[in-house]
Design a protein around this motif. Structure first.
Motif, PDB file in Angstrom:
ATOM      1  N   ASN A 171       0.805  -1.217   0.000  1.00 24.90           N
ATOM      2  CA  ASN A 171       0.000   0.000   0.000  1.00 24.90           C
ATOM      3  C   ASN A 171       0.837   1.265   0.000  1.00 24.90           C
ATOM      4  OD1 ASN A 171      -2.545  -1.207  -0.094  1.00 24.90           O
ATOM      5  ND2 ASN A 171      -2.593  -1.510   2.118  1.00 24.90           N
ATOM      6  N   SER A 172       2.054   1.196   0.533  1.00 26.99           N
ATOM      7  CA  SER A 172       2.895   2.394   0.555  1.00 26.99           C
ATOM      8  C   SER A 172       3.237   2.861  -0.859  1.00 26.99           C
ATOM      9  CB  SER A 172       4.180   2.122   1.338  1.00 26.99           C
ATOM     10  OG  SER A 172       4.917   1.044   0.751  1.00 26.99           O
ATOM     11  N   ILE A 173       3.357   1.938  -1.810  1.00 24.62           N
ATOM     12  CA  ILE A 173       3.647   2.318  -3.201  1.00 24.62           C
ATOM     13  C   ILE A 173       2.476   3.087  -3.777  1.00 24.62           C
ATOM     14  CG2 ILE A 173       4.034   1.405  -5.520  1.00 24.62           C
ATOM     15  CD1 ILE A 173       5.625  -0.845  -4.324  1.00 24.62           C
ATOM     16  N   LEU A 174       1.259   2.623  -3.523  1.00 25.10           N
ATOM     17  CA  LEU A 174       0.079   3.298  -4.053  1.00 25.10           C
ATOM     18  C   LEU A 174      -0.181   4.622  -3.358  1.00 25.10           C
ATOM     19  CD1 LEU A 174      -2.344   0.236  -4.344  1.00 25.10           C
ATOM     20  CD2 LEU A 174      -0.973   1.281  -6.152  1.00 25.10           C
ATOM     21  N   PHE A 175       0.298   4.764  -2.129  1.00 31.51           N
ATOM     22  CA  PHE A 175       0.044   5.999  -1.393  1.00 31.51           C
ATOM     23  C   PHE A 175       1.081   7.082  -1.709  1.00 31.51           C
ATOM     24  CE2 PHE A 175       0.307   8.709   2.403  1.00 31.51           C
ATOM     25  CZ  PHE A 175      -1.009   9.136   2.474  1.00 31.51           C
ATOM     26  N   LYS A 176       2.337   6.685  -1.924  1.00 34.10           N
ATOM     27  CA  LYS A 176       3.404   7.666  -2.115  1.00 34.10           C
ATOM     28  C   LYS A 176       3.614   8.053  -3.572  1.00 34.10           C
ATOM     29  CE  LYS A 176       6.581   5.296   0.045  1.00 34.10           C
ATOM     30  NZ  LYS A 176       7.874   4.932   0.669  1.00 34.10           N
ATOM     31  N   ASN A 177       3.057   7.297  -4.524  1.00 30.49           N
ATOM     32  CA  ASN A 177       3.270   7.567  -5.944  1.00 30.49           C
ATOM     33  C   ASN A 177       1.957   7.958  -6.620  1.00 30.49           C
ATOM     34  OD1 ASN A 177       6.199   6.660  -6.321  1.00 30.49           O
ATOM     35  ND2 ASN A 177       5.307   4.859  -5.373  1.00 30.49           N
ATOM     36  N   PRO A 178       2.053   8.709  -7.730  1.00 27.09           N
ATOM     37  CA  PRO A 178       0.833   9.078  -8.459  1.00 27.09           C
ATOM     38  C   PRO A 178       0.126   7.837  -9.003  1.00 27.09           C
ATOM     39  CG  PRO A 178       2.699  10.445  -9.151  1.00 27.09           C
ATOM     40  CD  PRO A 178       3.261   9.341  -8.306  1.00 27.09           C
ATOM     41  N   VAL A 179      -1.173   7.798  -8.822  1.00 27.75           N
ATOM     42  CA  VAL A 179      -1.996   6.683  -9.287  1.00 27.75           C
ATOM     43  C   VAL A 179      -3.017   7.222 -10.292  1.00 27.75           C
ATOM     44  CG1 VAL A 179      -3.603   4.849  -8.633  1.00 27.75           C
ATOM     45  CG2 VAL A 179      -1.716   5.452  -7.108  1.00 27.75           C
ATOM     46  N   GLU A 180      -3.011   6.673 -11.485  1.00 30.26           N
ATOM     47  CA  GLU A 180      -4.012   7.031 -12.484  1.00 30.26           C
ATOM     48  C   GLU A 180      -5.206   6.085 -12.341  1.00 30.26           C
ATOM     49  OE1 GLU A 180      -2.505   7.094 -16.411  1.00 30.26           O
ATOM     50  OE2 GLU A 180      -0.967   8.597 -16.003  1.00 30.26           O
ATOM     51  N   ILE A 181      -6.358   6.639 -12.005  1.00 33.20           N
ATOM     52  CA  ILE A 181      -7.593   5.855 -11.902  1.00 33.20           C
ATOM     53  C   ILE A 181      -8.354   6.079 -13.210  1.00 33.20           C
ATOM     54  CG2 ILE A 181      -9.667   5.399 -10.552  1.00 33.20           C
ATOM     55  CD1 ILE A 181      -8.281   6.612  -8.144  1.00 33.20           C
ATOM     56  N   LEU A 182      -8.218   5.137 -14.117  1.00 34.15           N
ATOM     57  CA  LEU A 182      -8.754   5.332 -15.462  1.00 34.15           C
ATOM     58  C   LEU A 182     -10.269   5.182 -15.500  1.00 34.15           C
ATOM     59  CD1 LEU A 182      -6.045   3.315 -17.436  1.00 34.15           C
ATOM     60  CD2 LEU A 182      -6.065   5.739 -16.842  1.00 34.15           C
ATOM     61  N   THR A 183     -10.846   4.548 -14.500  1.00 31.30           N
ATOM     62  CA  THR A 183     -12.294   4.341 -14.482  1.00 31.30           C
ATOM     63  C   THR A 183     -12.953   5.158 -13.376  1.00 31.30           C
ATOM     64  OG1 THR A 183     -11.899   2.363 -13.135  1.00 31.30           O
ATOM     65  CG2 THR A 183     -12.182   2.040 -15.497  1.00 31.30           C
ATOM     66  N   ASP A 184     -12.362   6.315 -13.045  1.00 27.94           N
ATOM     67  CA  ASP A 184     -12.944   7.163 -12.004  1.00 27.94           C
ATOM     68  C   ASP A 184     -14.336   7.638 -12.419  1.00 27.94           C
ATOM     69  OD1 ASP A 184     -12.736   8.662  -9.496  1.00 27.94           O
ATOM     70  OD2 ASP A 184     -12.733  10.420 -10.805  1.00 27.94           O
ATOM     71  N   HIS A 185     -14.541   7.900 -13.729  1.00 22.71           N
ATOM     72  CA  HIS A 185     -15.856   8.217 -14.276  1.00 22.71           C
ATOM     73  C   HIS A 185     -16.205   7.161 -15.326  1.00 22.71           C
ATOM     74  CE1 HIS A 185     -16.326  12.047 -12.258  1.00 22.71           C
ATOM     75  NE2 HIS A 185     -15.084  12.352 -12.572  1.00 22.71           N
ATOM     76  N   ASP A 186     -17.492   7.088 -15.641  1.00 24.72           N
ATOM     77  CA  ASP A 186     -17.924   6.068 -16.603  1.00 24.72           C
ATOM     78  C   ASP A 186     -17.627   6.468 -18.040  1.00 24.72           C
ATOM     79  OD1 ASP A 186     -19.699   8.141 -16.703  1.00 24.72           O
ATOM     80  OD2 ASP A 186     -21.517   6.895 -16.678  1.00 24.72           O
ATOM     81  N   ARG A 187     -17.204   7.719 -18.256  1.00 27.35           N
ATOM     82  CA  ARG A 187     -16.856   8.187 -19.598  1.00 27.35           C
ATOM     83  C   ARG A 187     -15.422   8.688 -19.604  1.00 27.35           C
ATOM     84  NH1 ARG A 187     -19.727   5.350 -21.688  1.00 27.35           N
ATOM     85  NH2 ARG A 187     -21.663   5.751 -22.785  1.00 27.35           N
ATOM     86  N   ARG A 188     -14.728   8.440 -20.703  1.00 22.10           N
ATOM     87  CA  ARG A 188     -13.312   8.778 -20.824  1.00 22.10           C
ATOM     88  C   ARG A 188     -13.018   9.150 -22.268  1.00 22.10           C
ATOM     89  NH1 ARG A 188      -9.065   3.936 -20.225  1.00 22.10           N
ATOM     90  NH2 ARG A 188      -7.231   4.895 -21.130  1.00 22.10           N
ATOM     91  N   TRP A 243     -12.374  11.547 -29.125  1.00 22.32           N
ATOM     92  CA  TRP A 243     -13.786  11.275 -28.918  1.00 22.32           C
ATOM     93  C   TRP A 243     -13.984  10.662 -27.536  1.00 22.32           C
ATOM     94  CZ3 TRP A 243     -10.349   8.228 -31.353  1.00 22.32           C
ATOM     95  CH2 TRP A 243     -10.300   6.879 -30.990  1.00 22.32           C
ATOM     96  N   TRP A 244     -15.230  10.515 -27.135  1.00 27.15           N
ATOM     97  CA  TRP A 244     -15.562   9.987 -25.805  1.00 27.15           C
ATOM     98  C   TRP A 244     -16.226   8.624 -25.927  1.00 27.15           C
ATOM     99  CZ3 TRP A 244     -14.571  12.557 -21.132  1.00 27.15           C
ATOM    100  CH2 TRP A 244     -14.065  13.857 -21.265  1.00 27.15           C
ATOM    101  N   SER A 245     -15.892   7.768 -24.950  1.00 27.48           N
ATOM    102  CA  SER A 245     -16.507   6.444 -24.899  1.00 27.48           C
ATOM    103  C   SER A 245     -16.399   5.941 -23.463  1.00 27.48           C
ATOM    104  CB  SER A 245     -15.810   5.484 -25.871  1.00 27.48           C
ATOM    105  OG  SER A 245     -16.463   4.228 -25.869  1.00 27.48           O
ATOM    106  N   GLY A 246     -16.722   4.654 -23.261  1.00 27.59           N
ATOM    107  CA  GLY A 246     -16.630   4.083 -21.918  1.00 27.59           C
ATOM    108  C   GLY A 246     -15.213   4.111 -21.382  1.00 27.59           C
ATOM    109  N   SER A 247     -15.086   4.112 -20.043  1.00 31.97           N
ATOM    110  CA  SER A 247     -13.763   4.219 -19.424  1.00 31.97           C
ATOM    111  C   SER A 247     -13.093   2.870 -19.201  1.00 31.97           C
ATOM    112  CB  SER A 247     -13.883   4.955 -18.084  1.00 31.97           C
ATOM    113  OG  SER A 247     -14.767   4.266 -17.217  1.00 31.97           O
ATOM    114  N   ALA A 248     -13.837   1.776 -19.288  1.00 31.95           N
ATOM    115  CA  ALA A 248     -13.226   0.456 -19.093  1.00 31.95           C
ATOM    116  C   ALA A 248     -12.276   0.148 -20.241  1.00 31.95           C
ATOM    117  CB  ALA A 248     -14.307  -0.621 -18.990  1.00 31.95           C
ATOM    118  N   GLN A 249     -11.295  -0.722 -19.955  1.00 34.83           N
ATOM    119  CA  GLN A 249     -10.303  -1.028 -20.975  1.00 34.83           C
ATOM    120  C   GLN A 249     -10.929  -1.676 -22.207  1.00 34.83           C
ATOM    121  OE1 GLN A 249      -7.836   1.012 -20.063  1.00 34.83           O
ATOM    122  NE2 GLN A 249      -6.442  -0.513 -20.870  1.00 34.83           N
ATOM    123  N   ARG A 250     -11.882  -2.558 -22.017  1.00 32.41           N
ATOM    124  CA  ARG A 250     -12.529  -3.186 -23.179  1.00 32.41           C
ATOM    125  C   ARG A 250     -13.300  -2.151 -23.990  1.00 32.41           C
ATOM    126  NH1 ARG A 250     -13.183  -8.119 -24.977  1.00 32.41           N
ATOM    127  NH2 ARG A 250     -14.928  -8.583 -26.376  1.00 32.41           N
TER     128      ARG A 250
END
Length: 294
Positions: A171-188, A243-250
């Motif tokens: 958890n220290s790695i996720l707390f001390k380093n920048p984390v990109e949350i790609l699915t924070d919203h349903d559109r990306r 363009w915009w679409s779903g945020s999930a990888q698929r």
């Protein structure tokens, strides 16, 4: 011989005296031992009821399950710490709460240095849970680690890659380093670059590409489409498509597939060339160079 017999008798007498003294001490300690044992049983009962009450209270909130378990654990630890401290002061009257707390303080510092990484990950896990920005099921990227968050524990987070491998991240790695949350919203927003030849009418190409992107499947029709001429490349003028679409990888892969196929089909129908890079350069390298002898 008499001296040796006397010494053996004295030793036996001392041993008997010591055993008798220990027995008397144990007998005198029995009431305190019984009281301490009863207190420990009461502490166990109180800890169980307090944990159930805390669990019911936290169940009414929107706290994530792992954070609720942390609250239950902290309540249980606090009650047991108080109960054991009182039991020790009953068994050992000379041991005051102040001296016990001081001893625990010194021991805590020593344990803290010995298990620094463990406590660091533990505290980072608590802060991640309290922050509640990263959720189970989110797709994240951090320090080259990319995948779907499968479980958030107190010391570590389980991240499942798209290829199905499981990565256990402290958890220290996720707390001390920048984390990109790609699915924070349903559109990306997604993007891709496409190039057209230099003899192409750029306004016509822009309109053809825009229509192709807007009509492609798996794109959000309510969000704007951006088409920007972005670069003079070696064999083409490049457009950046956004363009915009779903945020999930698929969703990203399906959307890119639909847009690329739609743009290629539209440019072919409009007879607009997509140059293949380095064709001339490859052809020149394939031509043999004549030597002086020839």
């Amino acid at each position: 011989m008499d001296n040796q017999a006397d010494q053996s008798f004295n030793t036996l007498q001392i041993l008997v005296t010591q055993l008798r003294s220990m027995g008397e001490g144990i007998v005198s300690l029995l009431p305190s031992l019984v009281i301490a044992l009863v207190l420990i049983i009461l502490t166990w009962i109180v800890a169980r009821f307090a944990t159930k009450i805390a669990d019911r209270l936290t169940a009414r909130t929107k706290m994530r399950p792992s954070l609720r378990e942390l609250v239950d654990t902290l309540v249980r630890i606090a009650i047991w710490a108080v109960g054991l401290m009182i039991a020790l002061t009953i068994l050992l009257p000379d041991l005051t709460p102040g001296s016990l707390i001081a001893g625990l303080g010194v021991g805590t510092v020593a344990i803290g240095f010995a298990f620094q990484d463990i406590f660091e990950n533990f505290l980072a896990g608590i802060l991640i849970m309290v922050r509640e920005k990263m959720r189970i099921g989110d797709y994240i990227s951090c320090e080259g680690i990319e995948g779907r968050v499968e479980q958030i524990l107190l010391r570590e987070t389980h991240i499942r890659k798209l290829s199905n491998e499981l990565t256990i991240v402290p958890n220290s790695i996720l707390f001390k380093n920048p984390v990109e949350i790609l699915t924070d919203h349903d559109r990306r927003r997604h993007e891709v670059v496409v190039g057209v030849s230099y003899d192409t009418d750029l306004e016509e190409a822009r309109q053809v590409i825009r229509t192709a992107v807007e009509t492609a499947d798996a794109t959000d029709k309510e969000k704007p489409v951006d088409i920007f001429a972005c670069e003079f490349n070696s064999s083409s003028i490049d457009f950046r498509l956004r363009w915009w679409s779903g945020s999930a990888q698929r969703d990203m892969h399906e959307s890119r597939d639909a847009v690329i196929r739609s743009v290629k089909r539209a440019l072919d129908e409009a007879n607009i060339e997509i140059p293949f890079p380095y064709v001339t350069h490859t052809f020149k390298e394939a031509v043999p160079v004549a030597s002086e002898a020839d």
